[in-house]
Design an enzyme around this catalytic site. Structure first.
Site, PDB file in Angstrom:
ATOM      1  CG  MET A 101      -1.981  -0.897   1.340  1.00  0.00           C
ATOM      2  SD  MET A 101      -2.796  -0.971   2.768  1.00  0.00           S
ATOM      3  CE  MET A 101      -1.864  -2.389   3.731  1.00  0.00           C
TER       4      MET A 101
ATOM      5  CB  ILE B 107       3.469  -6.190   7.127  1.00  0.00           C
ATOM      6  CG1 ILE B 107       3.198  -7.766   7.109  1.00  0.00           C
ATOM      7  CG2 ILE B 107       5.041  -5.928   7.407  1.00  0.00           C
ATOM      8  CD1 ILE B 107       3.850  -8.596   5.911  1.00  0.00           C
TER       9      ILE B 107
ATOM     10  N   GLY C 165       1.257   3.652   5.274  1.00  0.00           N
ATOM     11  CA  GLY C 165       2.322   2.801   4.337  1.00  0.00           C
ATOM     12  C   GLY C 165       2.572   1.601   4.929  1.00  0.00           C
ATOM     13  CB  SER C 166       1.279  -0.913   5.958  1.00  0.00           C
ATOM     14  OG  SER C 166       0.153  -0.378   5.141  1.00  0.00           O
ATOM     15  NE  ARG C 167       4.465  -7.965   2.131  1.00  0.00           N
ATOM     16  CZ  ARG C 167       5.545  -8.275   2.533  1.00  0.00           C
ATOM     17  NH1 ARG C 167       6.647  -7.731   2.222  1.00  0.00           N
ATOM     18  NH2 ARG C 167       5.489  -9.687   2.983  1.00  0.00           N
TER      19      ARG C 167
END
Length: 198
Positions: free
Chosen positions: A81, A133, A163-165
């Site tokens: 993301m 994450i 911001g991440s996954r």
């Protein structure tokens, strides 16, 4: 229809907005910058309605597919993301939440291999495992569900700020031929189909 925002959005939006409005009277450029920041933060925490586009495992996140690999007898699909994507995460399948573990402490870029040590919330819904994450800038993962909750495919399950996954480990029996996306492809949480058996 009124706009919907992720829980906690106003904690970020209100300070620059409340500061920026009076500052407009004495330092217009600074005030405008603060109001613009508040507007960006409100947009960042948007939470649009979503409906799955068909049968199969749906994406848990908005973003681009950056991970697509076999791990033993299972397949992992990861979605990165960017700051411009919706950061509300959704259930990839329907079922009971049987695992919800918060672990890790690092904050490496979410697209890097080192992110395996990042702060994360690992979950199991039905027969699908997954992880939310945190990235290098993200400092808060907020699950919306608890162990034992029943969720429908596409339901909201959490939010990661900045911001991440999000990863999904497909059920045993799925292989790469069942995956309906490619690396680099743009997907939407709760809408795009990641995998569907032949």
């Amino acid at each position: 229809m009124s706009a919907r925002f992720a829980p906690g959005a106003w904690r970020y939006v209100l300070p620059p907005l409340l500061l920026g409005l009076p500052v407009l009277l004495i330092a217009a450029p600074v005030g405008l910058a603060l109001v613009a920041l508040a507007g960006f933060l409100a947009w960042f925490f948007r939470d649009p309605e979503r409906t799955p586009a068909g049968e199969g495992v749906v994406s848990p996140a908005d973003g681009r597919v950056t991970v697509l690999r076999e791990e033993g007898d299972r397949v992992r699909v990861g979605v990165f993301m960017s700051p411009f994507d919706v950061h509300v995460n959704r259930a990839p399948v329907s079922g009971e939440v049987t695992r919800l573990d918060h672990r890790g402490a690092a904050h490496k870029p979410a697209f890097s291999k080192d992110s395996v040590h990042n702060e994360r919330v690992e979950f199991t819904v039905g027969d699908v495992d997954g992880a939310l994450i945190a990235g290098w800038f993200a400092r808060r993962i907020s699950p919306y569900v608890s162990r034992g909750d029943e969720v429908d495919r596409g339901d909201r399950i959490g939010h990661i700020a900045f911001g991440s996954r999000a990863d999904v480990v497909l059920p045993s029996g799925y292989d790469l031929g069942d995956v309906r996306v490619q690396k680099g492809e743009k997907v939407r949480a709760g809408r795009s189909i990641l995998a569907r058996p032949e």
